[in-house]
Scaffold this active site. Sequence first.
Site, PDB file in Angstrom:
ATOM      1  N   HIS A  66      58.269  28.610 -26.940  1.00 26.89           N
ATOM      2  CA  HIS A  66      59.259  29.675 -26.868  1.00 26.89           C
ATOM      3  C   HIS A  66      60.079  29.710 -28.133  1.00 26.89           C
ATOM      4  O   HIS A  66      60.974  28.881 -28.306  1.00 26.89           O
ATOM      5  CB  HIS A  66      60.163  29.395 -25.640  1.00 26.89           C
ATOM      6  CG  HIS A  66      61.179  30.460 -25.357  1.00 26.89           C
ATOM      7  ND1 HIS A  66      61.576  30.747 -24.057  1.00 26.89           N
ATOM      8  CD2 HIS A  66      61.900  31.290 -26.154  1.00 26.89           C
ATOM      9  CE1 HIS A  66      62.489  31.708 -24.086  1.00 26.89           C
ATOM     10  NE2 HIS A  66      62.701  32.052 -25.333  1.00 26.89           N
ATOM     11  N   HIS A  68      61.804  32.510 -31.396  1.00 21.38           N
ATOM     12  CA  HIS A  68      62.044  33.866 -31.864  1.00 21.38           C
ATOM     13  C   HIS A  68      61.966  33.892 -33.370  1.00 21.38           C
ATOM     14  O   HIS A  68      62.762  33.217 -34.038  1.00 21.38           O
ATOM     15  CB  HIS A  68      63.430  34.343 -31.408  1.00 21.38           C
ATOM     16  CG  HIS A  68      63.581  34.380 -29.920  1.00 21.38           C
ATOM     17  ND1 HIS A  68      63.269  35.483 -29.171  1.00 21.38           N
ATOM     18  CD2 HIS A  68      63.993  33.438 -29.046  1.00 21.38           C
ATOM     19  CE1 HIS A  68      63.494  35.233 -27.896  1.00 21.38           C
ATOM     20  NE2 HIS A  68      63.926  33.995 -27.784  1.00 21.38           N
ATOM     21  N   ARG A  70      61.889  36.871 -35.254  1.00 21.36           N
ATOM     22  CA  ARG A  70      62.618  38.047 -35.767  1.00 21.36           C
ATOM     23  C   ARG A  70      61.825  39.040 -36.590  1.00 21.36           C
ATOM     24  O   ARG A  70      62.358  40.078 -36.985  1.00 21.36           O
ATOM     25  CB  ARG A  70      63.818  37.600 -36.626  1.00 21.36           C
ATOM     26  CG  ARG A  70      64.732  36.585 -36.008  1.00 21.36           C
ATOM     27  CD  ARG A  70      65.343  37.077 -34.733  1.00 21.36           C
ATOM     28  NE  ARG A  70      66.386  36.179 -34.242  1.00 21.36           N
ATOM     29  CZ  ARG A  70      66.736  36.071 -32.971  1.00 21.36           C
ATOM     30  NH1 ARG A  70      66.115  36.787 -32.045  1.00 21.36           N
ATOM     31  NH2 ARG A  70      67.698  35.247 -32.610  1.00 21.36           N
ATOM     32  N   ASN A 100      60.623  39.951 -28.574  1.00 20.87           N
ATOM     33  CA  ASN A 100      61.794  40.829 -28.637  1.00 20.87           C
ATOM     34  C   ASN A 100      62.160  41.157 -30.075  1.00 20.87           C
ATOM     35  O   ASN A 100      63.272  40.964 -30.535  1.00 20.87           O
ATOM     36  CB  ASN A 100      62.984  40.220 -27.888  1.00 20.87           C
ATOM     37  CG  ASN A 100      63.414  38.877 -28.442  1.00 20.87           C
ATOM     38  OD1 ASN A 100      62.623  38.134 -29.004  1.00 20.87           O
ATOM     39  ND2 ASN A 100      64.693  38.576 -28.293  1.00 20.87           N
ATOM     40  N   HIS A 238      63.492  28.435 -20.352  1.00 22.53           N
ATOM     41  CA  HIS A 238      64.757  27.717 -20.595  1.00 22.53           C
ATOM     42  C   HIS A 238      65.618  27.496 -19.351  1.00 22.53           C
ATOM     43  O   HIS A 238      66.722  28.017 -19.254  1.00 22.53           O
ATOM     44  CB  HIS A 238      65.573  28.400 -21.698  1.00 22.53           C
ATOM     45  CG  HIS A 238      65.660  29.902 -21.601  1.00 22.53           C
ATOM     46  ND1 HIS A 238      66.037  30.594 -20.464  1.00 22.53           N
ATOM     47  CD2 HIS A 238      65.400  30.845 -22.531  1.00 22.53           C
ATOM     48  CE1 HIS A 238      66.015  31.876 -20.717  1.00 22.53           C
ATOM     49  NE2 HIS A 238      65.645  32.067 -21.956  1.00 22.53           N
ATOM     50  N   ASN A 302      72.239  31.552 -24.726  1.00 24.98           N
ATOM     51  CA  ASN A 302      71.920  32.085 -23.406  1.00 24.98           C
ATOM     52  C   ASN A 302      70.555  31.582 -22.978  1.00 24.98           C
ATOM     53  O   ASN A 302      69.573  31.876 -23.663  1.00 24.98           O
ATOM     54  CB  ASN A 302      71.919  33.615 -23.452  1.00 24.98           C
ATOM     55  CG  ASN A 302      71.810  34.226 -22.056  1.00 24.98           C
ATOM     56  OD1 ASN A 302      71.885  33.526 -21.053  1.00 24.98           O
ATOM     57  ND2 ASN A 302      71.638  35.529 -22.014  1.00 24.98           N
ATOM     58  N   ASP A 329      63.304  27.619 -27.829  1.00 36.64           N
ATOM     59  CA  ASP A 329      64.079  28.860 -27.816  1.00 36.64           C
ATOM     60  C   ASP A 329      64.822  29.043 -29.130  1.00 36.64           C
ATOM     61  O   ASP A 329      65.993  29.449 -29.165  1.00 36.64           O
ATOM     62  CB  ASP A 329      65.059  28.903 -26.637  1.00 36.64           C
ATOM     63  CG  ASP A 329      65.599  30.316 -26.387  1.00 36.64           C
ATOM     64  OD1 ASP A 329      66.567  30.451 -25.623  1.00 36.64           O
ATOM     65  OD2 ASP A 329      65.065  31.272 -26.985  1.00 36.64           O
TER      66      ASP A 329
END
Lengths: 458, 196, 342
Positions: A66, A68, A70, A100, A238, A302, A329
């Site tokens: 997991h 990110h 970008r 995302n 998470h 989060n 994450d």
Amino acid sequence: MSGRLLVRGGRIVDPSQGIDTVGDVLIRDGRVASVSLEGQEEIALQGITILEASGLVVSPGFIDLHCHLREPGSEEKETIATGSLAAVNGGFTTLCVMPNTDPPLDTAPLIQFLRQRAKEVGLARLLPIACITRGRAGQRLVEMGELVEAGAVGFSDDGDPVEDPFLMRMALMYSAPLGVPIIDHCQDPSLTQGGQIHEGWVASRLGLKGMPSAGEEVMAARDIELAALTGGHIHLAHISTSGTLDLVRNARSRGVVVTAEVTPQHLFLSEEAVLGQVLEVGEADPYAPLTPFAYDTRAKVNPPLRPRQDVQALIHGLQAGAIDAIATDHAPHNLVDKACPFDEAAFGISILETGVGMLLSLVARGALDLSTVVRHLTIGPARVMGPRWSQFGTLKPGAVGDVTIFDPDEKWIVNTDDFASRGKNSPLEGQTLQGRVVATVVGGRIVHDRSGIARGPR
Amino acid sequence: MIQTRIVMSSDEIRSALSRLAHEVVEGNQGEGSSLLLLGIRTRGLPLAERIAANILKFEGLATPVGALDIALYRDDVLSRGPTLPHVTNVPTSVDNRTIVLVDDVIFTGRSIRAAMDAVMDLGRPRRVQLAVLVDRGHRELPIRADYVGKNLPSALSEKIIVHLTEVDGADEVLLSEIPSSVHSGNGIEGVSDRAK
Amino acid sequence: MLNDMDQHDSSTVIETKRMNPTCPDNQRSHVLDLDDFRTEEINALFDSARAMLEVLERGVKKVPTLRGKTVFTLFYEPSTRTRISFETAGKLLSADVINISESTSSVGKGESFLDTVLTLQATQADVLVVRHPHSGAPYFASRNLNRTSVINAGDGTHAHPTQALLDLFTIEQRLGSIQGKRVVIVGDIAHSRVARSNLWGLVHLGAHVVLSGPSTLMPWDLLEGREKRPGHPFADVEVEMNLDKAISEADVVMALRLQRERQDFGLLPSLREYARLWQVDASRLSRAKNSALLMHPGPMNEGIEVSPEAAHGAQSKIEEQVTNGVAIRMALLLAITPRLEG
């Protein structure tokens, strides 16, 4: 570059095979050729690249389920190139990248773009996760079959939950035969709306709106029931509360196909980190006067950092095997996104380069076993991804030639200036960690060698 | 190490205040009824009260006494550390009155300058005079006392300390020699250096 | 080393020592909340405020103390009374006061909060008075500034230290000492930065605090563990939902403003119910002591948290709070304006 790589003399820890002894790993043509314990086999050493790993730990390459990166869309925060470099510096050989982005990864060409870029960068392996819904809008399912063919290893609208239960039910049903998990970011929007940190005494002290644990748990419970109903595979991203952990345990005992991951920050930090007083799970004086360092946005994440009791429960759960994987994450942000009043700051911690250090620090403290940490970074994540990935997270012969070499004792001070990641947003700035990655190998190629332990032709 | 000696005994203080009272009245012939004594906090106040009591005793004249706090008018207010002003308490208007400022020691003259500014902010007095118990010289501003209890020329390295019964439990004026090896400062033990 | 002004004015030297018996180096840089104010410091501020009250009574309401100093008020939330109070306080001390509000161009254009405060520091601002809708904004400002002092004029739902100080000052002026007094705070305490700062101050000064209001508006997490944890700062704070009981024999009643949004967001069934159960009216007020004070941070919703009769009754000290507010803010500005170098 030589076609052969020998990782010599390290302590090989491979939970997939139950190995924990000193030995050598031979990689040939990008695959594990053999693992010889106690130097049982003789290997012809001409023309072979050697990584001298004595005194170090050698494990299958770490898999991050997991993160990110970008790109496309927010390249100022991170790119596939900078993120991949951060990953291998942090010991990760495989990254599952969340969709995302902008545009979100909800069609085959975008999935292919990610894989192509990863190949060009040539560092860590990137496995794309596709959105569950078109545009991540939470309305209609994406074309899952085509996306899996294009290379998606799972589906997630991470960043947001799938709010509509019927849609989640359909997603689980539709994806089940494809053999890939639906990954949900469990957060009930109305219970957590406007929340900045965990709803508890720290939030009250700071006058910040909180997100109650129940906000995660009600969604986790819902997802578990839908998985039970459909026979699909739900993977809880998470998890952060003991309540969610209990739900997972209970569901598993009923035979529901549910897996769960936990992040290093949710094992290493608690809600007090926002107070700016302590950086780890420790004794903060709850009612000491706040200093100007309170409201530390670097600890804003989060799901939020939770109370100490939850952290302890997650650590015990991990050790007991109730959680399947550790995933970072990784959420890089620009300083501009964090250098503001707390409510305005973005959520997320840049963690690829400190995650392993945090976990090894917990091992050094006796909170976790080394083999538990390695398991949850190797065979654990590989199993979550499914049987297609049986060559990952292991050093059995024929497995991918991915190796992570680390020193569990080396103490080092976190300096975000040294991060390869564009995201310098880490609450661990200036903190001392014990345990550090020394070298990383992907497909038999050395992609990270911090202190130069390689010998011979490259 | 630090040598202290008494330079004014309680008797000398008493007789100085007696003389000051006479001089204040003489210096304001015919205007006794417009007098207002303003004691500069802290020790100026009990001195003003004693002078007023003397004036009453000698002349039968009741003179109003007020307390003037100059903390908000000092020129060093922001460099000398936390300023804690006390209440300025003046029983009557200062307009058209003859103000006699009363202080224990006049030295550089800056306190008096601040006191004059404070008085001007209270109204428009007809005249302002100054009575001090001790004048130790070393003026840095063109200010002089109209009425002086005792002239005590002193070296800069010396400290003049005034004690009054109302504040300190005893009446005396002390002079302290500070040896040159001690950092030139206030010379009073226990009070920390502060101006930085 | 003391300045030559009092270096040899022995009387004032000793006076200084006695005025600051336990705070030899108390150079406070920022006023963010009352949690870090010691009792001595609060009492010293009250003394200073009393001196300021006298200045406020004069014909010429001005002293030269902060001449040449610049105070900026940076308000990201609309406010009339607090801003005017600070502006008056600064001006009476001869400081230059410049007001910046959301409608002022650069702030409205979306210049970041950080850029704004750094720019103000670069203009050699001495004091920045900040009101912001987000909790913690003044903390963020203070950690990014090294020359300018920050006064929190209200941050989100977290703190409003100057309001609390003036409330405490008002109580002390009227009732003598705060120690042992029964102080009832009624209303939306969970979202009230005034109540929170007051809680710290009242507890420091030894009051017996009683909180009353709907349980959906009670800051439970702030009070959590007070039975179990030794040394919990709010161990003796009482919570009594029934206002009639809570207000009995009270020395002080602080009514908090109830925002209509609370009803809109479902935290309250209706304002009508709130008024029935928790409005401070004449009849409830009669259960408090005869000498009891009624206070309110303003602006009031007459008819909701306070009845019109009570609001304008003899026990109401609301106007006095306003005057005291200027005096307290003058005392604070004096206390924190940065010292000259050398």
